[in-house]
Motif scaffolding. Structure first.
Motif, mmCIF file in Angstrom:
data_model
loop_
_atom_site.group_PDB
_atom_site.id
_atom_site.type_symbol
_atom_site.label_atom_id
_atom_site.label_comp_id
_atom_site.label_asym_id
_atom_site.label_seq_id
_atom_site.Cartn_x
_atom_site.Cartn_y
_atom_site.Cartn_z
ATOM 1 N N GLN A 15 -51.938 -10.606 -8.800
ATOM 2 C CA GLN A 15 -52.739 -9.581 -8.151
ATOM 3 C C GLN A 15 -52.330 -9.500 -6.678
ATOM 4 O O GLN A 15 -52.574 -10.417 -5.904
ATOM 5 N N TRP A 16 -51.653 -8.405 -6.314
ATOM 6 C CA TRP A 16 -51.166 -8.260 -4.951
ATOM 7 C C TRP A 16 -52.275 -7.729 -4.059
ATOM 8 O O TRP A 16 -53.023 -6.829 -4.417
ATOM 9 N N ALA A 17 -52.362 -8.291 -2.866
ATOM 10 C CA ALA A 17 -53.373 -7.853 -1.913
ATOM 11 C C ALA A 17 -53.046 -6.443 -1.421
ATOM 12 O O ALA A 17 -51.873 -6.080 -1.255
ATOM 13 N N VAL A 18 -54.086 -5.661 -1.213
ATOM 14 C CA VAL A 18 -53.918 -4.302 -0.693
ATOM 15 C C VAL A 18 -53.822 -4.380 0.829
ATOM 16 O O VAL A 18 -54.685 -4.985 1.481
ATOM 17 N N PRO A 19 -52.778 -3.804 1.432
ATOM 18 C CA PRO A 19 -52.634 -3.911 2.882
ATOM 19 C C PRO A 19 -53.764 -3.196 3.611
ATOM 20 O O PRO A 19 -54.251 -2.161 3.147
ATOM 21 N N PRO A 20 -54.183 -3.713 4.739
ATOM 22 C CA PRO A 20 -55.221 -3.054 5.520
ATOM 23 C C PRO A 20 -54.655 -1.811 6.205
ATOM 24 O O PRO A 20 -53.435 -1.592 6.221
ATOM 25 N N GLU A 21 -55.507 -1.022 6.761
ATOM 26 C CA GLU A 21 -55.054 0.153 7.506
ATOM 27 C C GLU A 21 -54.171 -0.302 8.668
ATOM 28 O O GLU A 21 -54.524 -1.199 9.424
ATOM 29 N N GLY A 22 -53.012 0.301 8.771
ATOM 30 C CA GLY A 22 -52.062 -0.112 9.795
ATOM 31 C C GLY A 22 -51.076 -1.167 9.340
ATOM 32 O O GLY A 22 -50.134 -1.490 10.060
ATOM 33 N N GLY A 23 -51.273 -1.702 8.125
ATOM 34 C CA GLY A 23 -50.331 -2.681 7.584
ATOM 35 C C GLY A 23 -50.666 -4.109 7.987
ATOM 36 O O GLY A 23 -51.595 -4.374 8.743
ATOM 37 N N TRP A 24 -49.880 -5.039 7.442
ATOM 38 C CA TRP A 24 -50.085 -6.452 7.714
ATOM 39 C C TRP A 24 -49.616 -6.798 9.129
ATOM 40 O O TRP A 24 -48.814 -6.094 9.727
ATOM 41 N N THR A 25 -50.087 -7.935 9.628
ATOM 42 C CA THR A 25 -49.653 -8.434 10.925
ATOM 43 C C THR A 25 -48.939 -9.770 10.752
ATOM 44 O O THR A 25 -49.002 -10.394 9.691
ATOM 45 N N ALA A 26 -48.281 -10.204 11.817
ATOM 46 C CA ALA A 26 -47.522 -11.458 11.760
ATOM 47 C C ALA A 26 -48.401 -12.636 11.367
ATOM 48 O O ALA A 26 -47.974 -13.522 10.622
ATOM 49 N N ASP A 27 -49.625 -12.664 11.841
ATOM 50 C CA ASP A 27 -50.524 -13.785 11.518
ATOM 51 C C ASP A 27 -50.918 -13.812 10.044
ATOM 52 O O ASP A 27 -51.265 -14.868 9.515
ATOM 53 N N ASP A 28 -50.867 -12.655 9.373
ATOM 54 C CA ASP A 28 -51.280 -12.597 7.972
ATOM 55 C C ASP A 28 -50.384 -13.423 7.055
ATOM 56 O O ASP A 28 -50.824 -13.863 5.985
ATOM 57 N N LEU A 29 -49.124 -13.645 7.440
ATOM 58 C CA LEU A 29 -48.213 -14.409 6.571
ATOM 59 C C LEU A 29 -48.718 -15.828 6.343
ATOM 60 O O LEU A 29 -48.397 -16.441 5.317
ATOM 61 N N ASP A 30 -49.486 -16.359 7.277
ATOM 62 C CA ASP A 30 -49.990 -17.734 7.133
ATOM 63 C C ASP A 30 -51.319 -17.804 6.402
ATOM 64 O O ASP A 30 -51.795 -18.900 6.099
ATOM 65 N N THR A 31 -51.925 -16.659 6.126
ATOM 66 C CA THR A 31 -53.260 -16.687 5.525
ATOM 67 C C THR A 31 -53.350 -15.968 4.185
ATOM 68 O O THR A 31 -54.276 -16.227 3.419
ATOM 69 N N LEU A 32 -52.405 -15.082 3.863
ATOM 70 C CA LEU A 32 -52.465 -14.370 2.591
ATOM 71 C C LEU A 32 -52.218 -15.333 1.438
ATOM 72 O O LEU A 32 -51.232 -16.088 1.459
ATOM 73 N N PRO A 33 -53.059 -15.316 0.399
ATOM 74 C CA PRO A 33 -52.861 -16.246 -0.724
ATOM 75 C C PRO A 33 -51.756 -15.776 -1.667
ATOM 76 O O PRO A 33 -51.471 -14.577 -1.780
ATOM 77 N N ASN A 34 -51.102 -16.735 -2.310
ATOM 78 C CA ASN A 34 -50.174 -16.481 -3.415
ATOM 79 C C ASN A 34 -48.928 -15.686 -3.024
ATOM 80 O O ASN A 34 -48.318 -15.032 -3.869
ATOM 81 N N LEU A 35 -48.531 -15.757 -1.767
ATOM 82 C CA LEU A 35 -47.285 -15.092 -1.394
ATOM 83 C C LEU A 35 -46.098 -15.887 -1.938
ATOM 84 O O LEU A 35 -46.101 -17.117 -1.906
ATOM 85 N N PRO A 36 -45.053 -15.215 -2.426
ATOM 86 C CA PRO A 36 -43.859 -15.946 -2.848
ATOM 87 C C PRO A 36 -43.215 -16.649 -1.659
ATOM 88 O O PRO A 36 -43.402 -16.234 -0.507
ATOM 89 N N PRO A 37 -42.460 -17.711 -1.913
ATOM 90 C CA PRO A 37 -41.775 -18.390 -0.813
ATOM 91 C C PRO A 37 -40.853 -17.427 -0.074
ATOM 92 O O PRO A 37 -40.266 -16.526 -0.660
ATOM 93 N N HIS A 38 -40.718 -17.634 1.220
ATOM 94 C CA HIS A 38 -39.793 -16.898 2.078
ATOM 95 C C HIS A 38 -40.121 -15.407 2.177
ATOM 96 O O HIS A 38 -39.226 -14.569 2.283
#
Length: 206
Positions: A15-38
């Motif tokens: 289940q992929w997270a829906v991006p917020p308005e304006g898109g993801w931010t650099a800090d989101d990479l450390d908090t989004l669950p279940n992201l593939p490596p790299h």
């Protein structure tokens, strides 16, 4: 609150997270669950890595090991950590050379771009446009002094070397290397590129 009795179960698969308005931010990479490596962030969009090839793996290993051993005191080579360009861009070069004081913790996941001296990208089939066009522009804008691009041409490594031109703020080519790479900047490097080829190819008569 109790779910409605007629609620449909979620569809199978990730289940992929829906991006917020304006898109993801650099800090989101450390908090989004279940992201593939790299996973990288390019222009507020998530970019997922494809399966790695033997060429890619060997190239990353060769450059990271050699640069770690040849870098002068005060510099360190690190493979596959992201760098902060800005709020919307957090790419992951295959290898970076950073100031040693930028390495603060074994749990560290990113470096500020201003601490990066050299960024290296090993081109994959899915990353050709990003590595040739998109990322060099962003690295230059972040004032990273050196950029190297490694490509697989018929099983042999070719390295394209670029240096930041202060007057224009863009990269200028300073060399193309086949079989052996010998440069003096950002520090002396003398590298046998044939070590990246497969053992079978290396064993073939020339």
């Amino acid at each position: 609150m109790r779910a409605p009795l007629n609620a449909e179960p979620p569809p199978p698969g990730p289940q992929w997270a829906v991006p917020p308005e304006g898109g993801w931010t650099a800090d989101d990479l450390d908090t989004l669950p279940n992201l593939p490596p790299h996973t990288e962030l390019i222009d507020s969009s998530l970019v997922f890595a494809c399966p790695q090839t033997v060429f890619h793996s060997r190239a990353v290993s060769l450059f990271s090991r050699h640069l770690l051993s040849s870098a002068p005191p005060g510099l360190e080579s690190v493979a596959r950590l992201t760098i902060d360009i800005d709020r919307s861009n957090r790419p992951e070069p295959d290898v970076v050379v950073v100031r040693a004081d930028a390495v603060e913790s074994p749990q560290q996941t990113r470096f500020p771009a201003e601490h990066v001296l050299l960024a290296i990208e090993v081109v994959s089939d899915d990353s050709v446009t990003r590595d040739r066009e998109t990322k060099p522009v962003k690295y230059a804008r972040a004032k990273i002094p050196h950029y190297w691009r490694v490509e697989n041409q018929d099983g042999r490594a070719v390295v394209y070397v670029f240096e930041l031109e202060p007057a224009t703020g863009a990269y200028t080519s300073t060399g193309i290397f086949h079989d052996r790479m010998k440069v003096s900047s950002p520090f002396p490097v003398d590298l046998d590129l044939t070590a990246i080829v497969s053992r079978r190819r290396a064993a073939d008569p020339q």
